[in-house]
Write a protein that holds these residues in place. Sequence first.
Motif, PDB file in Angstrom:
ATOM      1  N   ILE A 102     -13.318 -25.152  32.921  1.00 32.43           N
ATOM      2  CA  ILE A 102     -14.720 -24.938  33.515  1.00 32.43           C
ATOM      3  C   ILE A 102     -15.719 -24.849  32.694  1.00 32.43           C
ATOM      4  N   GLU A 103     -15.688 -24.218  31.608  1.00 33.93           N
ATOM      5  CA  GLU A 103     -16.778 -24.147  30.485  1.00 33.93           C
ATOM      6  C   GLU A 103     -17.372 -25.340  30.258  1.00 33.93           C
ATOM      7  N   PHE A 104     -16.432 -26.334  30.074  1.00 37.42           N
ATOM      8  CA  PHE A 104     -16.882 -27.961  29.641  1.00 37.42           C
ATOM      9  C   PHE A 104     -17.669 -28.470  30.823  1.00 37.42           C
ATOM     10  N   TYR A 105     -17.237 -28.227  32.148  1.00 38.45           N
ATOM     11  CA  TYR A 105     -18.132 -28.750  33.389  1.00 38.45           C
ATOM     12  C   TYR A 105     -19.570 -28.142  33.277  1.00 38.45           C
ATOM     13  N   ASN A 106     -19.304 -26.695  33.125  1.00 38.12           N
ATOM     14  CA  ASN A 106     -20.712 -25.935  33.006  1.00 38.12           C
ATOM     15  C   ASN A 106     -21.585 -26.642  32.160  1.00 38.12           C
ATOM     16  N   TRP A 107     -21.237 -26.927  30.748  1.00 38.98           N
ATOM     17  CA  TRP A 107     -21.718 -27.456  29.965  1.00 38.98           C
ATOM     18  C   TRP A 107     -22.392 -28.805  30.185  1.00 38.98           C
ATOM     19  N   LEU A 108     -21.416 -29.730  30.741  1.00 42.22           N
ATOM     20  CA  LEU A 108     -21.955 -31.109  31.147  1.00 42.22           C
ATOM     21  C   LEU A 108     -22.989 -31.042  32.441  1.00 42.22           C
ATOM     22  N   SER A 109     -22.754 -29.924  33.155  1.00 41.81           N
ATOM     23  CA  SER A 109     -23.884 -29.962  34.306  1.00 41.81           C
ATOM     24  C   SER A 109     -25.351 -29.959  33.591  1.00 41.81           C
ATOM     25  N   THR A 110     -25.451 -29.313  32.353  1.00 41.06           N
ATOM     26  CA  THR A 110     -26.709 -29.280  32.020  1.00 41.06           C
ATOM     27  C   THR A 110     -27.390 -30.389  31.176  1.00 41.06           C
ATOM     28  N   ARG A 111     -26.593 -31.529  31.168  1.00 44.81           N
ATOM     29  CA  ARG A 111     -26.924 -32.772  30.527  1.00 44.81           C
ATOM     30  C   ARG A 111     -27.619 -33.488  31.575  1.00 44.81           C
ATOM     31  N   ASN A 112     -28.791 -34.155  31.363  1.00 41.12           N
ATOM     32  CA  ASN A 112     -29.679 -34.811  32.035  1.00 41.12           C
ATOM     33  C   ASN A 112     -30.683 -35.717  31.312  1.00 41.12           C
ATOM     34  N   GLU A 113     -31.417 -36.460  32.179  1.00 39.39           N
ATOM     35  CA  GLU A 113     -32.270 -37.318  31.263  1.00 39.39           C
ATOM     36  C   GLU A 113     -33.432 -36.754  30.279  1.00 39.39           C
ATOM     37  N   GLN A 114     -33.633 -35.529  30.478  1.00 43.44           N
ATOM     38  CA  GLN A 114     -34.472 -34.687  29.598  1.00 43.44           C
ATOM     39  C   GLN A 114     -33.682 -34.604  28.413  1.00 43.44           C
ATOM     40  N   ASN A 115     -32.536 -34.248  28.188  1.00 46.07           N
ATOM     41  CA  ASN A 115     -32.200 -33.961  26.975  1.00 46.07           C
ATOM     42  C   ASN A 115     -31.036 -34.894  26.336  1.00 46.07           C
TER      43      ASN A 115
END
Length: 354
Positions: A102-115
């Motif tokens: 769960i924590e991994f998917y939460n972290w992955l959801s913060t990854r986008n084209e800006q970072n």
Amino acid sequence: MNQDIAYPGKKRVIIIAMTGNMLLNFSGPTDVFITADTYLQNCGISNGYDVKVVAPTSNKKVDTAAGVSINCESWIADIQGCIDTLIIAGNDSREASQMGLIEFYNWLSTRNEQNTRRIASICGGAFVLAKAGILHGRKATTHWQSSERLSKTYPDVEVNSNPFFTRDGYVYTSAGVSSGIDLSLAMVEEDYNKDIATHVARKLVYYLSRPGFQAQFGNLLPVYESDNIGQKTQNWVNEHLHEKLDVNLIADHMNMSTRNFTRVFHRETGMPPAKFVEKMRVEAARKYLEDTDTSLERLAELCGLGGLVSMRRTFLRHLNTTPSDYRRAFKTSLKDSGKAVLLTPDVANLADTR
């Protein structure tokens, strides 16, 4: 993402090794980028790659399918700030693992084209990206055996099971485990140039661009249930590939009218009989190419593919490669592969007739 964004020092490559997968899922891409960084340093280029293999869970442990466990220095919570290249290596789909991820998917959801300049997946990693919403509305690929499941589970993803890897914007997806190497080499070429990528490929004794225009070579026909008309037809057609086959002849063998056979066949297999037979001919030809030294001329005759020109066109249409290139890439290293076991007795005997 703005491609002009400057990352201080080396390009930061983070490879998430998912538990329960093949070692090559993460070791292949890791070796590509590390080898590239070493070569770049030797060339006096300091802004190469800073590569780190990271665990998705807090215990920092990754168990592999080979029974080997690795202990990573970091897990995803330790990774903050901008990332140049983020690679999800494989997928841990076990029900027992989901709470811990769960924590991994939460972290992955913060990854986008800006970072993150680019996000990629290896093999089943496409399921991870899809679950995180990263593949929403995008084109993607995965291993040919899993492509239908990916498409059904995430209908908003445009799945293509043919290429070794695809790119849609800043998101990259690759097929089976070895195609992670293909994708990583393509990224090195994208970052620097073909000469550097070629050097890395040679160092790893690997193709920079594998034959077949980057196409996967999965089975052209699915496995049908025993009562499916496709399976019933396949059993008979396989013994008569060297003959001239048409829908009337096949329908007659099935004791059905041509019209009814065509209708039922298309409904149960999703394709017309003629296309089905052509795919069977190509599959049989692949076996000859992989397991025998039968000449291409004889092979075309045995499989009912006409002459060399016709066979070549058919291979290009279905596999995006030529028969000769396919043989070079996939011919068994064993001297005697026992072709009589792989082919039906009648066809095997024909192959021995010169």
